[in-house]
Scaffold this motif. Sequence first.
Motif, mmCIF file in Angstrom:
data_model
loop_
_atom_site.group_PDB
_atom_site.id
_atom_site.type_symbol
_atom_site.label_atom_id
_atom_site.label_comp_id
_atom_site.label_asym_id
_atom_site.label_seq_id
_atom_site.Cartn_x
_atom_site.Cartn_y
_atom_site.Cartn_z
ATOM 1 N N SER A 39 -4.098 -0.143 1.797
ATOM 2 C CA SER A 39 -5.163 -0.903 2.446
ATOM 3 C C SER A 39 -6.495 -0.866 2.144
ATOM 4 O O SER A 39 -7.410 -1.791 2.049
ATOM 5 C CB SER A 39 -4.895 -0.654 3.884
ATOM 6 O OG SER A 39 -5.235 0.762 4.229
ATOM 7 N N ASN A 78 -20.926 1.214 1.942
ATOM 8 C CA ASN A 78 -20.602 -0.146 1.768
ATOM 9 C C ASN A 78 -20.999 -0.454 0.458
ATOM 10 O O ASN A 78 -20.108 -1.522 -0.193
ATOM 11 C CB ASN A 78 -20.833 -0.953 2.840
ATOM 12 C CG ASN A 78 -20.387 -0.428 4.038
ATOM 13 O OD1 ASN A 78 -19.200 0.126 4.380
ATOM 14 N ND2 ASN A 78 -20.787 -0.772 5.344
ATOM 15 N N ARG A 130 -13.637 3.535 6.841
ATOM 16 C CA ARG A 130 -13.428 2.285 7.867
ATOM 17 C C ARG A 130 -14.502 2.452 8.990
ATOM 18 O O ARG A 130 -15.102 1.217 9.439
ATOM 19 C CB ARG A 130 -12.109 2.607 8.476
ATOM 20 C CG ARG A 130 -11.151 2.103 7.724
ATOM 21 C CD ARG A 130 -9.611 2.392 8.046
ATOM 22 N NE ARG A 130 -8.892 1.935 7.044
ATOM 23 C CZ ARG A 130 -8.513 2.286 5.715
ATOM 24 N NH1 ARG A 130 -9.274 3.207 5.207
ATOM 25 N NH2 ARG A 130 -7.797 1.459 4.803
ATOM 26 N N ARG A 133 -17.622 0.777 7.719
ATOM 27 C CA ARG A 133 -17.444 -0.805 7.804
ATOM 28 C C ARG A 133 -17.542 -1.452 9.144
ATOM 29 O O ARG A 133 -17.784 -2.653 9.353
ATOM 30 C CB ARG A 133 -16.262 -1.095 7.046
ATOM 31 C CG ARG A 133 -16.111 -1.090 5.532
ATOM 32 C CD ARG A 133 -14.855 -1.580 5.178
ATOM 33 N NE ARG A 133 -14.577 -1.263 3.677
ATOM 34 C CZ ARG A 133 -14.709 -2.423 2.907
ATOM 35 N NH1 ARG A 133 -15.365 -3.654 3.343
ATOM 36 N NH2 ARG A 133 -14.762 -2.252 1.488
ATOM 37 N N ASN A 134 -17.067 -0.618 10.022
ATOM 38 C CA ASN A 134 -17.203 -1.201 11.581
ATOM 39 C C ASN A 134 -18.208 -0.469 12.449
ATOM 40 O O ASN A 134 -18.195 -0.612 13.345
ATOM 41 C CB ASN A 134 -15.857 -0.819 12.194
ATOM 42 C CG ASN A 134 -14.677 -1.625 11.408
ATOM 43 O OD1 ASN A 134 -14.611 -2.534 11.810
ATOM 44 N ND2 ASN A 134 -14.067 -0.893 10.528
ATOM 45 N N ARG A 150 -8.482 3.382 17.096
ATOM 46 C CA ARG A 150 -8.068 2.133 16.284
ATOM 47 C C ARG A 150 -8.464 2.164 14.728
ATOM 48 O O ARG A 150 -7.646 2.017 13.774
ATOM 49 C CB ARG A 150 -8.886 0.798 16.709
ATOM 50 C CG ARG A 150 -8.476 -0.357 16.027
ATOM 51 C CD ARG A 150 -9.060 -1.654 16.977
ATOM 52 N NE ARG A 150 -10.328 -1.650 16.942
ATOM 53 C CZ ARG A 150 -11.482 -1.886 16.297
ATOM 54 N NH1 ARG A 150 -10.965 -2.288 15.050
ATOM 55 N NH2 ARG A 150 -12.509 -1.816 16.668
ATOM 56 N N ARG A 153 -5.852 4.573 13.275
ATOM 57 C CA ARG A 153 -4.605 3.777 13.040
ATOM 58 C C ARG A 153 -4.649 3.027 12.052
ATOM 59 O O ARG A 153 -3.569 2.791 11.100
ATOM 60 C CB ARG A 153 -4.307 3.126 14.239
ATOM 61 C CG ARG A 153 -3.891 3.992 15.423
ATOM 62 C CD ARG A 153 -3.122 3.133 16.634
ATOM 63 N NE ARG A 153 -2.673 4.103 17.517
ATOM 64 C CZ ARG A 153 -1.989 4.997 17.774
ATOM 65 N NH1 ARG A 153 -1.079 5.105 16.597
ATOM 66 N NH2 ARG A 153 -1.440 5.963 18.744
ATOM 67 N N GLN A 154 -6.058 2.572 11.550
ATOM 68 C CA GLN A 154 -6.162 1.802 10.318
ATOM 69 C C GLN A 154 -6.214 2.464 9.132
ATOM 70 O O GLN A 154 -6.342 1.951 8.010
ATOM 71 C CB GLN A 154 -7.355 0.773 10.720
ATOM 72 C CG GLN A 154 -7.013 -0.342 11.686
ATOM 73 C CD GLN A 154 -8.330 -1.136 11.651
ATOM 74 O OE1 GLN A 154 -9.274 -0.936 11.009
ATOM 75 N NE2 GLN A 154 -8.334 -1.936 12.597
ATOM 76 N N THR A 155 -6.210 4.006 9.158
ATOM 77 C CA THR A 155 -6.559 4.781 7.879
ATOM 78 C C THR A 155 -5.132 5.057 7.403
ATOM 79 O O THR A 155 -4.474 5.641 8.042
ATOM 80 C CB THR A 155 -7.489 6.012 8.236
ATOM 81 O OG1 THR A 155 -8.637 5.704 9.146
ATOM 82 C CG2 THR A 155 -7.536 6.923 7.245
ATOM 83 N N LYS B 45 -13.881 -7.158 6.235
ATOM 84 C CA LYS B 45 -13.250 -6.226 7.193
ATOM 85 C C LYS B 45 -11.735 -6.616 7.246
ATOM 86 O O LYS B 45 -11.117 -5.749 7.381
ATOM 87 C CB LYS B 45 -13.786 -6.499 8.681
ATOM 88 C CG LYS B 45 -13.677 -5.377 9.525
ATOM 89 C CD LYS B 45 -14.686 -5.627 10.734
ATOM 90 C CE LYS B 45 -14.072 -4.941 11.936
ATOM 91 N NZ LYS B 45 -14.822 -5.225 13.092
ATOM 92 N N SER B 48 -10.125 -5.719 3.839
ATOM 93 C CA SER B 48 -9.704 -4.164 3.616
ATOM 94 C C SER B 48 -9.016 -3.436 4.645
ATOM 95 O O SER B 48 -9.015 -2.272 4.638
ATOM 96 C CB SER B 48 -11.286 -3.500 3.434
ATOM 97 O OG SER B 48 -11.766 -3.681 4.629
ATOM 98 N N SER B 49 -8.444 -4.400 5.429
ATOM 99 C CA SER B 49 -7.770 -3.876 6.676
ATOM 100 C C SER B 49 -6.331 -3.394 6.339
ATOM 101 O O SER B 49 -5.845 -3.966 4.958
ATOM 102 C CB SER B 49 -7.786 -4.534 7.828
ATOM 103 O OG SER B 49 -6.698 -5.808 7.580
ATOM 104 N N ASP B 50 -5.548 -2.944 7.071
ATOM 105 C CA ASP B 50 -4.172 -2.361 6.730
ATOM 106 C C ASP B 50 -3.298 -3.464 6.805
ATOM 107 O O ASP B 50 -2.059 -3.565 6.275
ATOM 108 C CB ASP B 50 -3.667 -1.311 7.962
ATOM 109 C CG ASP B 50 -4.119 0.011 7.512
ATOM 110 O OD1 ASP B 50 -4.672 0.248 6.372
ATOM 111 O OD2 ASP B 50 -4.140 0.875 8.464
#
Lengths: 218, 145
Positions: A39, A78, A130, A133-134, A150, A153-155, B45, B48-50
């Motif tokens: 990802s 980034n 992440r 980026r957010n 969140r 969980r996306q990592t 975003k 690059s997300s899961d």
Amino acid sequence: VNRLWLLGGAAALAAVIVVAAIVISQSGADDEETSSAPSAPRVERIAQEGIWLGDPDAPATLIEFADLQCPFCAEFANEELPGVIDRYVRDGSLRLELRLLAFLGPDSVRSRDVAHAAAQQDRIWGFSERFFRNQGPENSGYATDEFLERLARQTPGLDVEQLESDLGNQESEALTREAERMARTLEVPGTPAFYLVRDGGRPEPVEIDQLDEALAGG
Amino acid sequence: MSDRRLRIAVAVLSLAGLGVAGYLTWVHYADLDPICAGGSGGCEKVQSSDYAELAGVPVALLGLIGYGAILASLAVPGDAGRFTGALLALAGFGFSAWLTYVELFEIDAICQWCVASAVIMTALAAVTSLRFAAPRPAGSGHRRS
């Protein structure tokens, strides 16, 4: 009428296909353990260990001091970090070390603690990538538990339940204290700040836009 | 609407979908940020997300294959081709709907390219379903089955 039944069958079959795809997608996100984790475009494809990214035998280490809330740190992460990774980390000539500080406010503290828990699963780089980026407006209260969970969980490769149990443990506290001690010793002026260590020597401050020259200079 | 017109609509929509999915696939493998109106933040975003990959396969590549398969189904004569086209487009529609949900509620970002693809796939699902389900007038240039 037969055609409508067939079409309904096609829709049902399509729904089964979609559900299967979603299940595969979700299960895949949970067990990404290796460098083939897909990802994140960059850091998941490189060896991570603790707070380090890259080959442990690299002849040089670049230490970055950062605050997860710091906008310039996000800008670096980034925009410039991918180039540094592509040029030096991928081929094993540089290892990166992330030292997180938390001087901007409560959101920094909470986020750093989660990142240090992620470091115990060798996922601090994926998590911080992440986060940057957010990143939200400074001290706006955006770094809530839900936000951090969140991102966790996306990592890929990060076990969120394990992360929660590691939060604030001795290892996390040790990482925090060590980063603060190093920042004091080196008199880090702000974030992001970069120091280059060559052949186990003393960390020397380096401007990131002069990294090419610094590394070439041996 | 004649079968010929529906075939043309499917072909045009599939080619548009191939363009969108092809661009996103290229961006994915070239490690670039997609060009988006108002900045690439949302697209980056999402990309690059899961959720940008399914079992290691980029979703954009799956889209590319899907649109290609729908286009190729036009070459299969009779109901087999129509049914295949409808099945693929309906599956694509369902998957696009799920991805849109994920963008809105999980990733909290919208990628304009993904929205464009979802709209195209929705239109394809409607047209291919109509093509399979609706009776076609004689003289449409294709064998009635």
